[in-house]
Design a protein around this motif. Sequence first.
Motif, short mmCIF file in Angstrom:
data_model
loop_
_atom_site.label_atom_id
_atom_site.label_comp_id
_atom_site.label_asym_id
_atom_site.label_seq_id
_atom_site.Cartn_x
_atom_site.Cartn_y
_atom_site.Cartn_z
N PRO A 133 0.56 -1.28 -0.06
CA PRO A 133 0.04 0.11 -0.11
C PRO A 133 0.69 1.33 0.04
N SER A 134 2.08 1.30 0.60
CA SER A 134 2.86 2.32 0.69
C SER A 134 3.32 2.93 -0.65
N LEU A 135 2.96 2.05 -1.66
CA LEU A 135 3.42 2.42 -3.12
C LEU A 135 2.80 3.55 -3.24
N PHE A 136 1.36 3.63 -2.94
CA PHE A 136 0.82 4.98 -3.33
C PHE A 136 0.60 6.11 -2.34
N SER A 137 0.81 5.73 -1.09
CA SER A 137 1.13 6.80 0.04
C SER A 137 2.54 7.45 0.12
N GLY A 138 3.47 6.64 -0.13
CA GLY A 138 4.82 7.07 0.05
C GLY A 138 5.21 6.65 1.35
N ILE A 139 6.58 6.84 1.43
CA ILE A 139 7.33 6.29 2.87
C ILE A 139 8.20 7.39 3.21
N PHE A 179 11.26 4.60 10.88
CA PHE A 179 11.34 5.04 9.26
C PHE A 179 11.05 3.85 8.48
N GLY A 180 10.68 3.91 7.32
CA GLY A 180 10.69 3.18 6.10
C GLY A 180 12.02 2.98 5.70
N THR A 181 12.06 2.48 4.36
CA THR A 181 13.52 2.18 3.76
C THR A 181 14.39 3.51 3.76
N GLU A 261 9.37 -1.79 -6.53
CA GLU A 261 8.74 -1.17 -7.75
C GLU A 261 9.22 0.22 -7.89
N VAL A 262 8.30 1.12 -7.98
CA VAL A 262 8.55 2.63 -8.02
C VAL A 262 7.81 3.27 -6.55
N GLN A 263 8.78 3.36 -5.58
CA GLN A 263 8.17 3.69 -4.22
C GLN A 263 8.53 5.22 -3.97
N PRO A 264 7.42 6.02 -4.15
CA PRO A 264 7.59 7.40 -3.67
C PRO A 264 8.12 7.49 -2.20
N ILE A 265 8.88 8.64 -1.99
CA ILE A 265 9.45 9.03 -0.45
C ILE A 265 8.81 10.21 -0.46
N VAL A 266 8.29 10.58 0.70
CA VAL A 266 7.45 11.69 1.14
C VAL A 266 8.28 12.64 2.00
N SER A 267 9.20 11.98 2.93
CA SER A 267 10.02 12.89 3.45
C SER A 267 11.49 12.05 3.74
N ILE A 268 12.42 12.81 4.05
CA ILE A 268 13.81 12.16 4.34
C ILE A 268 14.32 12.91 5.58
N ASP A 269 14.63 12.21 6.68
CA ASP A 269 15.05 12.65 7.99
C ASP A 269 14.40 13.97 8.49
N HIS A 270 12.94 13.50 8.17
CA HIS A 270 11.77 14.68 8.62
C HIS A 270 11.67 15.87 7.82
N TYR A 271 12.50 16.01 6.73
CA TYR A 271 12.53 17.19 5.77
C TYR A 271 11.21 16.65 4.82
N ILE A 273 9.31 16.36 1.27
CA ILE A 273 9.74 16.58 0.00
C ILE A 273 8.31 16.92 -0.79
N GLY A 274 8.54 17.89 -1.44
CA GLY A 274 7.41 18.59 -2.21
C GLY A 274 6.51 18.91 -1.38
N ALA A 275 5.26 18.45 -1.48
CA ALA A 275 4.12 18.55 -0.74
C ALA A 275 3.70 17.62 0.42
N GLY A 276 4.91 16.84 0.38
CA GLY A 276 4.72 15.69 1.60
C GLY A 276 3.75 14.46 0.84
N THR A 277 3.54 14.52 -0.56
CA THR A 277 2.61 13.31 -0.88
C THR A 277 3.55 12.85 -2.49
N PRO A 278 3.29 11.90 -2.65
CA PRO A 278 4.10 11.51 -4.13
C PRO A 278 3.85 12.58 -4.98
N GLY A 279 4.84 12.78 -5.77
CA GLY A 279 5.10 13.98 -6.65
C GLY A 279 4.59 13.36 -7.94
#
Length: 315
Positions: A133-139, A179-181, A261-271, A273-279
């Motif tokens: 499911p994280s494929l669509f929500s991001g990690i 954290f995730g990956t 697969e193609v896994q969106p990342i929504v934050s790194i080290d609490h920063y 990324i973008g709007a905090g949702t998959p770009g």
Amino acid sequence: MVQDADFVWMDGEVVPWAAATIHVASEAMLRGASIFEGERAYWSAEHDELYLFRHEEHLQRLRQSARVMRMSIPFTDAEITAGCVELIRRHGWRDSVHLRPVVYFGEGDAHAFRPQDIRTGVFILAFQRSSKPSLFSGIRSCVSTWRRNPDVAAPSRVKSAANYHNARLAQVEASLNGFGTPVMLNLAGKVSESPGSCFMMVRKGTVVTPPVTADILESITRETLITLLRDEMGVPVLERDIDRSELYVCDEALFCGSGQEVQPIVSIDHYEIGAGTPGPITAALQKLYFEVARGLHERYRHWLTPVYRQAAMVE
Ligand code: PMP
């Protein structure tokens, strides 16, 4: 991962799950002396067919790993392919499948490498495995305190079981920290990859990904996405070193691999990324990737190996 398999392909034949055993004194067990591939097959409802995705490229990489490790694979590519097909067919799966061909050293001298001096075995595992499911929500990701194996010690280009001790340290640490990956840096302090996938980010409309000399596995998904971005989406791609601080200012980020697969990342080290949702580039790329894997783009049909039609041909 172990979910529902009843059979394993082992040294040329399909055997019941419980019969697929290796002696505890094998070099694979004692020193992690094995190499492997992780690949997927995708079910296409449109074609009523299961397709192995980029299987030939996975076999090429298995041979590349074997070459560096001075292993001789005692089966041809055609025999391994027939093994993959037969194993899936025996299970009758009509859903996403994860395949894991493994080549290992059995019992023998710790430093043996010639086929006459050490037994080299091959087995293939297969499991049904749907997307997370994280494929669509991001990690939510982080930068690991562990560094990726350097090429001068344990080449990441080789997909050896032993390399995954390094990966395990990083993944467990990230999980314990909530954290995730995680993203791993190499010894030079540049972004390398994750414990089980490659990394891409978007900056000002360009996709940037570390080069194959950044202590990464030469990912087949990475290469697939570069092709799709350039040739289908018209998005420029740069293969260059990435600084840690760029992770905190990029517009989009993703991990890619046969498993992730193609896994969106929504934050790194609490920063965030973008709007905090998959770009948007990530989401479009993910959609295209799955369409290609399911055989919906004629231009890329040569990347697919049909499982059930192939099985009918073998019989
Ligand atoms: N890096 C590592 C360390 C991996 O284990 C994987 C998964 N095989 C990848 C990258 C992605 O490689 P691929 O796209 O070929 O699956």
